[in-house]
Design a protein around this motif. Structure first.
Motif, PDB file in Angstrom:
ATOM      1  N   GLU B  36       0.771  -1.281  -0.199  1.00 20.12           N
ATOM      2  CA  GLU B  36       0.054  -0.150   0.001  1.00 20.12           C
ATOM      3  C   GLU B  36       0.793   1.297   0.137  1.00 20.12           C
ATOM      4  OE1 GLU B  36      -0.337  -2.534   2.138  1.00 20.12           O
ATOM      5  OE2 GLU B  36      -2.380  -3.438   1.266  1.00 20.12           O
ATOM      6  N   ILE B  39       2.159   1.686  -3.343  1.00 21.07           N
ATOM      7  CA  ILE B  39       1.311   2.313  -4.263  1.00 21.07           C
ATOM      8  C   ILE B  39       1.338   3.933  -4.018  1.00 21.07           C
ATOM      9  CG2 ILE B  39      -1.048   2.565  -4.912  1.00 21.07           C
ATOM     10  CD1 ILE B  39      -1.436  -0.346  -4.276  1.00 21.07           C
ATOM     11  N   GLU B  40       1.069   4.143  -2.896  1.00 22.93           N
ATOM     12  CA  GLU B  40       0.989   5.703  -2.509  1.00 22.93           C
ATOM     13  C   GLU B  40       2.432   6.534  -3.063  1.00 22.93           C
ATOM     14  OE1 GLU B  40      -1.677   7.150  -1.528  1.00 22.93           O
ATOM     15  OE2 GLU B  40      -2.440   5.354  -1.317  1.00 22.93           O
ATOM     16  N   ILE B  42       4.505   5.478  -5.492  1.00 21.55           N
ATOM     17  CA  ILE B  42       4.279   5.501  -6.967  1.00 21.55           C
ATOM     18  C   ILE B  42       3.439   6.512  -7.451  1.00 21.55           C
ATOM     19  CG2 ILE B  42       3.559   3.894  -8.997  1.00 21.55           C
ATOM     20  CD1 ILE B  42       4.384   1.618  -7.243  1.00 21.55           C
ATOM     21  N   LEU B  43       2.162   6.630  -6.878  1.00 20.94           N
ATOM     22  CA  LEU B  43       1.007   7.794  -7.249  1.00 20.94           C
ATOM     23  C   LEU B  43       1.723   8.993  -6.785  1.00 20.94           C
ATOM     24  CD1 LEU B  43      -2.096   6.025  -6.156  1.00 20.94           C
ATOM     25  CD2 LEU B  43      -0.984   6.134  -8.459  1.00 20.94           C
ATOM     26  N   PRO B  46       5.200  10.529  -9.753  1.00 25.30           N
ATOM     27  CA  PRO B  46       5.173   9.832 -11.070  1.00 25.30           C
ATOM     28  C   PRO B  46       6.450   9.907 -11.813  1.00 25.30           C
ATOM     29  CG  PRO B  46       3.588  11.681 -10.681  1.00 25.30           C
ATOM     30  CD  PRO B  46       4.242  11.729  -9.665  1.00 25.30           C
ATOM     31  N   GLU B  65       3.244  -1.809 -12.347  1.00 24.49           N
ATOM     32  CA  GLU B  65       3.174  -0.845 -13.827  1.00 24.49           C
ATOM     33  C   GLU B  65       4.335   0.041 -13.403  1.00 24.49           C
ATOM     34  OE1 GLU B  65      -0.612   0.836 -13.907  1.00 24.49           O
ATOM     35  OE2 GLU B  65      -0.121   2.707 -14.808  1.00 24.49           O
ATOM     36  N   TRP B 128       2.400  -8.289  -3.494  1.00 27.38           N
ATOM     37  CA  TRP B 128       1.381  -7.607  -4.581  1.00 27.38           C
ATOM     38  C   TRP B 128       0.302  -8.431  -4.837  1.00 27.38           C
ATOM     39  CZ3 TRP B 128       2.038  -2.574  -5.530  1.00 27.38           C
ATOM     40  CH2 TRP B 128       1.479  -1.829  -6.697  1.00 27.38           C
ATOM     41  N   LYS B 131      -2.533  -9.460  -2.690  1.00 33.46           N
ATOM     42  CA  LYS B 131      -3.579  -8.467  -2.377  1.00 33.46           C
ATOM     43  C   LYS B 131      -4.244  -8.028  -3.876  1.00 33.46           C
ATOM     44  CE  LYS B 131      -1.113  -6.561   1.668  1.00 33.46           C
ATOM     45  NZ  LYS B 131      -0.267  -5.473   2.219  1.00 33.46           N
ATOM     46  N   LEU B 132      -4.115  -8.639  -4.772  1.00 29.58           N
ATOM     47  CA  LEU B 132      -4.818  -8.549  -6.025  1.00 29.58           C
ATOM     48  C   LEU B 132      -4.598  -7.065  -6.500  1.00 29.58           C
ATOM     49  CD1 LEU B 132      -7.996 -10.715  -5.143  1.00 29.58           C
ATOM     50  CD2 LEU B 132      -6.357 -11.351  -6.883  1.00 29.58           C
ATOM     51  N   LEU B 133      -3.584  -6.426  -6.297  1.00 24.80           N
ATOM     52  CA  LEU B 133      -3.211  -5.236  -7.018  1.00 24.80           C
ATOM     53  C   LEU B 133      -2.945  -5.254  -8.467  1.00 24.80           C
ATOM     54  CD1 LEU B 133      -1.360  -4.002  -3.941  1.00 24.80           C
ATOM     55  CD2 LEU B 133      -3.231  -3.174  -4.530  1.00 24.80           C
ATOM     56  N   PRO B 134      -3.275  -4.047  -9.012  1.00 25.80           N
ATOM     57  CA  PRO B 134      -3.063  -4.252 -10.670  1.00 25.80           C
ATOM     58  C   PRO B 134      -1.644  -4.440 -11.146  1.00 25.80           C
ATOM     59  CG  PRO B 134      -4.058  -2.269  -9.802  1.00 25.80           C
ATOM     60  CD  PRO B 134      -3.637  -2.803  -8.535  1.00 25.80           C
ATOM     61  N   VAL B 135      -1.639  -5.641 -12.232  1.00 27.78           N
ATOM     62  CA  VAL B 135      -0.385  -5.815 -12.624  1.00 27.78           C
ATOM     63  C   VAL B 135      -0.147  -5.716 -13.981  1.00 27.78           C
ATOM     64  CG1 VAL B 135       0.093  -7.714 -10.693  1.00 27.78           C
ATOM     65  CG2 VAL B 135      -1.288  -8.235 -12.723  1.00 27.78           C
TER      66      VAL B 135
END
Lengths: 620, 138
Positions: B36, B39-40, B42-43, B46, B65, B128, B131-135
Motif C-alpha cells: 500500500e 502504491i502511494e 508510486i502515485l 510519477p 506498472e 502484491w 493483495k490482487l493489486l493491478p499488474v
C-alpha cells in the motif's frame, strides 16, 4: 426357588453366564456404535474434503478471472474506448474490445466459462458490456461487490475483489479489477459461470460427485460406474452474503470401509468373546480351586462326620472364611467325640447290661456288659432281636409302653425277664424297660441285672443306678437322634447303607437280593462240596454258631435264607464275604452254579453301589 | 501409502523451505515499505524508477506498472545510470518476496555505487499479487 436348593457352583456359573451374556450384548452394541461413529467420521471427513475442493475450485476460477481481468484492465485500447464511451456514449469500440476475448480467446480460455465482461465508472455506474455471453442479467455490479467496493478504505481501493453471487440466470462468479492500472478510470467485471468448474471437485476429491442447483436441477454428475457401496455426503456452497448457490453431493465409497469394519467387528467380537470365555474359564477354575473344591471336600467330610465317622476331620485348607468354618466344625466334632466317648465309656463301665432296640425290635446298641451277659461278641449280638435274647415275649411288654410319653419314671416297666445265653441255657434278670426315642422313632432301652434270688425285689440302690444309666443312655441317644448314624459308632453295628437305606423300594430290593445270593451260595456249597450249612458257618467264621439245647444252630445265617425272617437291615458285607468264600472253595469255577452265583454276586454289588451312591446324595 | 508419501513430500518441502534464507529484516539507510505504501509512493512520485530484480521470465509474466527489469546479478552501475542518472533520486526495488534475496542484493550494490534514496518493497511480488493489486503482463 429356595436358597437352600442353590449350590455355590450353580450360582457362580449363573453369575458368570450373565456377565458373559451382558458382555456379549455390549460388545455387539459397541460394534454397531463403532460402525456408526466411523461412518459419521467418514461423512464429516468427506464433507470437509468437499469444502476444501470447492474452495480450490473457486481459487482456480478466481486465478483465471483475475489473470484475464488484469490483462484487459491494462489494455490502453480498452481504457481509451472506455473513456470514449463514458464521455460520448459511443460504446461500439468498447463492446468490440470486450467481445474480443470471447472470439479470440485468452490464456486459460479452456479453464473457465467466461460469460460476460462489463465495465463500470468509478462510481460503479454501468458503462458497457460484451455483446457475447449470457443475456438477461441485470446491468449492474452485484450488490455484494458494489457494497464491498464502496465501503472499503483508501489503501484497498486498487485491490481486485471477487465473489460468487446469484443472478437471475443462476449462480455466477464475478471478479472486479480497477480499469487502467494504478490510476484507474473505472472497473472491469469478469463474469464466469462456476458450474463449468464444479466437475473439478470430483477430480480433486476422487469420488463420484453430483452438483445440483438449489432448484434441485442436476448440473453435473461424475459417477464411478461400479457397484460399490456409497454413502452420500452433502455440502452446500454459499455466496459470501449467505445465499445457497449449489448443492454438492459427494458419494463416499464405503465398501472398503464396510469390509474393514466388518472384519474389525468380527475380529474384535471374536477376540472379546474368546477373552471373555478364557477369563470365565480362569475365573471358574479359580473358583473351583479356591472355593468350590475346598467347600465340596468340607461338605463331604462334614457329611461323613455327621454319619458317625467322628474320627476324621474336615480339611481346613480353604479361603479364610471356610478355613474358620472348618476349624469351628472340627472343634465341635472333637467336643462331640469326647463327650460321646465319655458316655460310651460310662455305659461300658456300668455293671448293668444295657440294650437298645429300634421300632423293628432290632438292636441298635448294647454295652459291653450286655455282650458279656449273653456270651456274644459285639459283632454277633448286633444281629439279634428280642426273640434271640429273651425267652419272654418282650414285645408284649413293650407294647404296654406304646403311646405313653415313655420318658417319665412312672412309665417304666420293672420286670424280671428270662434271657437266653448264646450257649443255650436260660437265666433271669431284673430289668427296667423304657420307651425312648431312637432316631426319631419309638424304641426301647432295656437295662438288665442278674437276679440274686428268685422274686427278689430290686434294691433301691440298684434302681438308682439304673436311673443314672438311663440318663446317660438318653443323652447318648439324644446325640443319635440328631445324628442317627452316631449309633453305629457306639454299637459297631455295620454300614450306613444297611441301617439307613434311602427308601423302602431299595431296602426291599436289597433284602431280596441278599436272600437270593445267600441261597445260591448255600446251594453251591452243599451241591458242589457236599457240605452242610453248619460247615459253612464254622469254616467261613462269618456266621455265629449257637448251641440251642446242646444242638449247634445257625440262627443268624438262617435269617438270611428267608425273606420273611431276613432282618430289615441285612449286613451286606457278610453276604458278599460268604459268596466270595463259597466261590473260592468251589472245585469247578466254570460250572453253571458257580456262574449263577458269580452273576448274582455282581448284581448285588451293583445294587449296593447304586444304593450307596443314592444314599450319598444330599437331601432335597 | 499415498498419504504416507504425501506426508513425506510435505515434510521435505517444509524442510527445504526452512533451508531457504530470508531476506534481511532491514538494510541500513534503506526505507522498507508495504504494498500500500509502495502504491502511494508510486502515485505521489510519477516517473519514480521501479527496479524489478527478478529474472526476465518472471517479469514478463507480470510486474508492477512502470517497473524496469534489472536482474540483480547482471545489473551494472552503467545499466542503472542509464535509468537513474541522479544518485539522490528515489528508487523502489522489489523482487519475489521475503524469501528472495535479489532486491536486497541489488540494494547493497546500488548503495555502494552511491545511490542514497533507496526504498525497498520487501514483500515484493508475492505480497502484491496476494493483495490482487493491478499488474502488467506483457
Amino acid at each position: 426357588m429356595r436358597i437352600e436348593h442353590l449350590s455355590i457352583k450353580s450360582v457362580t456359573i449363573a453369575i458368570f453366564v450373565m456377565i458373559g451374556a451382558v458382555a456379549m450384548v455390549l460388545s455387539l452394541l459397541a460394534g454397531s456404535f463403532f460402525r456408526e461413529s466411523a461412518l459419521d467420521a467418514q461423512m464429516s471427513s468427506l464433507s470437509r474434503v468437499l469444502e476444501v475442493a470447492t474452495q480450490e475450485m473457486q481459487q482456480g476460477i478466481r486465478g483465471h478471472s483475475f489473470d484475464l481481468g488484469m490483462k484487459l484492465a491494462h489494455s490502453r485500447a480498452l481504457v481509451e474506448a472506455f473513456s470514449t464511451a463514458s464521455e460520448s456514449g459511443n460504446d461500439g469500440k468498447l463492446v468490440a474490445l470486450l467481445d474480443d476475448p470471447f472470439i479470440s480467446g485468452f490464456v486459460g480460455f479452456s479453464e473457465i466459462n467466461l460469460v460476460k465482461l462489463r465495465v463500470y465508472s468509478p462510481d460503479l455506474e454501468f458503462v458497457g458490456e460484451s455483446s457475447v455471453g449470457i443475456q438477461g442479467t441485470r446491468q449492474a455490479l452485484p450488490g455484494y461487490l458494489a457494497n464491498l467496493i464502496r465501503n472499503r478504505g483508501r489503501d484497498d481501493r486498487l485491490k481486485g475483489v471477487d465473489a460468487l453471487w446469484l443472478s437471475s440466470q443462476g449462480p455466477l462468479h464475478s471478479a472486479v479489477i480497477p480499469l487502467g492500472g494504478l490510476r484507474p478510470v473505472g472497473y472491469l467485471e469478469v463474469v464466469v459461470d462456476p458450474a463449468f468448474n464444479l466437475k473439478d471437485i470430483a477430480a480433486i476429491t476422487r469420488t463420484p460427485v453430483s452438483i445440483y442447483a438449489m432448484s434441485d436441477e442436476l448440473l453435473s454428475t461424475v459417477n464411478s460406474g461400479n457397484d460399490s457401496e456409497y454413502l452420500p455426503v452433502e455440502y452446500v456452497l454459499f455466496t459470501p452474503d449467505s445465499v445457497p448457490a449449489f448443492r454438492i453431493v459427494g458419494l463416499e465409497d464405503i465398501a472398503l470401509l464396510s469390509d474393514e469394519m466388518a472384519r474389525i467387528k468380527t475380529v474384535t467380537i471374536t477376540g472379546f468373546l474368546m477373552l471373555a470365555f478364557a477369563t470365565l474359564l480362569l475365573a471358574l477354575w479359580l473358583f473351583s480351586r479356591f472355593m468350590l473344591s475346598p467347600v465340596s471336600a468340607m461338605v463331604r467330610n462334614m457329611r461323613a462326620m455327621a454319619q458317625g465317622n467322628l474320627d476324621m476331620a474336615v480339611d481346613n485348607r480353604a479361603l479364610r472364611e471356610f478355613h474358620e468354618l472348618s476349624d469351628a466344625f472340627n472343634t465341635m466334632a472333637s467336643q462331640m467325640r469326647m463327650r460321646t466317648n465319655d458316655l460310651e465309656r460310662l455305659l461300658d463301665l456300668d455293671d448293668s447290661a444295657i440294650l437298645c432296640f429300634d421300632r423293628d425290635r432290632e438292636m441298635v446298641y448294647c454295652n459291653r456288659s450286655a455282650a458279656t451277659l449273653f456270651g456274644y461278641s459285639g459283632d454277633e449280638i448286633s444281629d439279634l432281636d428280642f426273640t434271640d435274647l429273651f425267652v419272654d415275649d418282650v414285645a408284649v411288654l413293650t407294647a404296654r409302653l406304646e403311646g405313653t410319653a415313655g420318658r417319665r419314671r412312672e412309665d417304666k416297666l420293672h420286670e424280671v425277664l428270662t434271657c437266653r445265653h448264646k450257649d443255650g441255657y436260660e437265666f433271669r434278670c431284673d430289668s427296667v424297660i423304657n420307651a425312648i426315642d431312637v432316631m426319631g422313632q419309638s424304641g426301647h432301652a432295656i437295662a438288665l441285672n442278674t437276679v440274686a434270688g428268685d422274686d427278689e425285689i430290686m434294691s433301691s440302690q440298684s434302681e438308682q443306678r439304673l436311673d443314672a444309666v438311663e440318663q446317660s443312655l438318653t443323652s447318648l441317644l439324644e446325640f443319635a437322634r440328631s445324628n442317627p448314624s452316631l449309633m453305629l459308632g457306639l454299637g459297631n453295628l455295620g454300614e450306613l447303607s444297611d441301617v439307613d437305606p434311602t427308601g423302602g423300594v431299595d431296602k426291599g430290593t436289597v433284602r431280596e437280593q441278599v436272600v437270593s445270593v445267600m441261597n445260591l451260595a448255600l446251594a453251591c456249597w452243599e451241591r458242589e462240596l457236599g457240605k452242610s450249612k453248619l460247615d459253612l458257618a464254622e469254616e467261613s467264621r462269618i456266621w455265629p454258631v449257637y448251641i440251642d439245647k446242646s444242638t449247634p444252630t445257625t440262627r443268624t445265617l438262617d435269617k438270611y435264607l428267608s425273606l420273611e425272617n431276613c432282618t430289615k437291615n441285612p449286613r451286606s458285607k457278610r453276604v458278599v464275604d460268604t459268596a466270595e468264600f463259597v466261590l473260592r472253595h468251589l472245585p469247578d469255577e466254570n460250572s453253571a452254579a458257580c456262574e449263577g452265583l458269580r452273576r448274582a454276586l455282581d448284581e448285588f454289588r451293583l445294587l449296593l453301589a447304586g444304593v450307596k451312591a443314592k444314599s450319598r446324595q444330599p437331601e432335597g | 501409502m499415498r498419504f504416507f508419501f504425501s506426508l513425506l513430500l510435505l515434510v521435505h518441502v517444509a524442510v527445504s523451505a526452512d533451508d531457504k534464507p530470508f531476506a534481511p529484516e532491514s538494510i541500513d539507510g534503506v526505507r522498507i515499505v508495504t504494498a500500500e505504501e509502495a502504491i502511494e509512493l508510486i502515485l505521489d512520485n510519477p516517473g519514480m524508477p521501479i527496479i524489478d530484480s527478478r529474472k526476465k521470465t518472471e517479469y514478463v509474466k507480470g510486474h508492477i506498472e512502470g517497473a524496469e527489469s534489472l536482474l540483480d546479478t547482471e545489473m551494472t552501475e552503467a545499466d542503472l545510470e542509464a535509468i537513474v542518472p541522479e544518485r539522490h533520486t528515489t528508487i523502489l526495488f522489489y523482487c519475489n518476496g521475503i524469501r528472495c534475496l535479489r532486491s536486497s542484493n541489488a540494494i547493497v550494490k546500488v548503495k555502494e555505487w552511491g545511490y542514497t534514496n533507496l526504498v525497498w518493497f520487501r514483500g515484493g511480488w508475492k505480497e502484491w499479487n496476494n493483495k490482487l493489486l493491478p499488474v502488467v503482463t506483457d
